[in-house]
Design an enzyme around this catalytic site. Structure first.
Site, PDB file in Angstrom:
ATOM      1  N   CYS A   1       0.823  -1.215   0.000  1.00 26.02           N
ATOM      2  CA  CYS A   1       0.000   0.000   0.000  1.00 26.02           C
ATOM      3  C   CYS A   1       0.860   1.270   0.000  1.00 26.02           C
ATOM      4  O   CYS A   1       1.464   1.595  -1.021  1.00 26.02           O
ATOM      5  CB  CYS A   1      -0.982  -0.057   1.156  1.00 26.02           C
ATOM      6  SG  CYS A   1      -2.431   0.940   0.858  1.00 26.02           S
TER       7      CYS A   1
ATOM      8  N   HIS B   1      -3.340  -5.143   1.618  1.00 23.98           N
ATOM      9  CA  HIS B   1      -2.655  -5.460   2.880  1.00 23.98           C
ATOM     10  C   HIS B   1      -2.799  -6.944   3.204  1.00 23.98           C
ATOM     11  O   HIS B   1      -3.769  -7.325   3.867  1.00 23.98           O
ATOM     12  CB  HIS B   1      -3.314  -4.700   4.038  1.00 23.98           C
ATOM     13  CG  HIS B   1      -3.108  -3.233   4.000  1.00 23.98           C
ATOM     14  ND1 HIS B   1      -2.121  -2.584   4.707  1.00 23.98           N
ATOM     15  CD2 HIS B   1      -3.781  -2.265   3.355  1.00 23.98           C
ATOM     16  CE1 HIS B   1      -2.191  -1.287   4.494  1.00 23.98           C
ATOM     17  NE2 HIS B   1      -3.186  -1.075   3.677  1.00 23.98           N
TER      18      HIS B   1
ATOM     19  N   GLU C   1      -1.136  -8.423   5.356  1.00 28.52           N
ATOM     20  CA  GLU C   1      -0.861  -8.547   6.806  1.00 28.52           C
ATOM     21  C   GLU C   1      -2.115  -8.330   7.641  1.00 28.52           C
ATOM     22  O   GLU C   1      -2.111  -8.574   8.839  1.00 28.52           O
ATOM     23  CB  GLU C   1       0.269  -7.591   7.220  1.00 28.52           C
ATOM     24  CG  GLU C   1      -0.099  -6.137   7.430  1.00 28.52           C
ATOM     25  CD  GLU C   1      -0.303  -5.351   6.131  1.00 28.52           C
ATOM     26  OE1 GLU C   1      -0.261  -5.943   5.039  1.00 28.52           O
ATOM     27  OE2 GLU C   1      -0.530  -4.131   6.223  1.00 28.52           O
TER      28      GLU C   1
HETATM   29  N1  GLN Z   1      -3.728   6.361   1.111  1.00 28.31           N
HETATM   30  C1  GLN Z   1      -2.411   6.096   1.646  1.00 28.31           C
HETATM   31  C2  GLN Z   1      -1.348   6.905   0.933  1.00 28.31           C
HETATM   32  O1  GLN Z   1      -1.621   7.518  -0.049  1.00 28.31           O
HETATM   33  C3  GLN Z   1      -2.089   4.625   1.555  1.00 28.31           C
HETATM   34  C4  GLN Z   1      -3.082   3.840   2.368  1.00 28.31           C
HETATM   35  C5  GLN Z   1      -2.517   2.632   3.015  1.00 28.31           C
HETATM   36  O2  GLN Z   1      -1.322   2.423   3.110  1.00 28.31           O
HETATM   37  N2  GLN Z   1      -3.402   1.821   3.544  1.00 28.31           N
HETATM   38  O3  GLN Z   1      -0.251   6.932   1.370  1.00 28.31           O
END
Ligand code: GLN
Length: 191
Positions: free
Chosen positions: A78, A169, A171
């Site tokens: 992410c 994710h 995890e």
């Molecule tokens: N929206 C976050 C970002 O732009 C990422 C979201 C996440 O890691 N769950 O950094």
């Protein structure tokens, strides 16, 4: 084998717990010297802008880029994926910029940004559990980046040599197959 988890902000505890459950020594990384002591690194989800700023403020960024370019295995989830990307469509700033992917932040919109699905991931398995939280997706890949998973026509997992990324994710689920795959990458790197 020791795998570090960048522990500046975001969902790092969950990665540490999964690694421990898989009998891997897991180390929280908060200083650049700690990077010398690991065989692989996970960059967790969180807020990419905040983690990116801390990487600069704590003087970790340049050493980390060097290590990744020298082959250190990296798994970004992410925000971790966003930090690794060479281009971010809707952000004027990039961070580590080591992976030949173009990403879109908060790509699913702010309200509908969180969802769960199961989808096959190349090399890793069938119906991998995927939790998305205000997730990015990969809009475009270049050079030798291999696409590993697509959800609703968007790329959500990819690999370029020693760098593995997922926009979801793993995890936050009980499915440890993506971590096991990363551990294999780390083992091969050690050889
Ligand atoms: N929206 C976050 C970002 O732009 C990422 C979201 C996440 O890691 N769950 O950094």
């Amino acid at each position: 084998m020791k795998i570090g988890v960048l522990a500046l902000q975001g969902a790092f505890i969950e990665h540490i717990n999964i690694l421990k459950n898989l009998d891997v020594e897991a180390i929280e990384i908060r200083k650049k010297e700690e990077l010398d002591n690991i065989d692989g690194l996970i960059i967790p989800g969180g807020e990419s802008t905040a983690i990116g700023k801390l990487l600069v403020d704590l003087d970790i960024k340049d050493s980390l880029i060097k290590k990744i370019k020298n082959g250190l295995p990296i798994f970004g989830t992410c925000a971790g994926l966003i930090l690794l990307a060479k281009k971010i469509i809707n952000d004027d700033k990039t961070h580590l910029g080591v992976m030949d992917i173009t990403v879109k932040r908060n790509a699913y919109g702010r309200q509908l940004g969180s969802f769960y699905t199961e989808q096959d991931v190349k090399y890793i398995g069938e119906k991998i559990k995927m939790t998305f939280i205000r997730a990015p997706y990969i809009e475009n890949v270049e050079n030798n980046v291999e696409i590993l998973a697509i959800v609703d026509n968007h790329i959500v997992a990819a690999q370029q040599d020693n760098i593995l990324v997922t926009s979801f994710h793993p995890e936050l689920t009980d499915d440890t197959r993506v971590h096991k795959y990363f551990i294999e990458i780390v083992k091969n790197y050690k050889k």
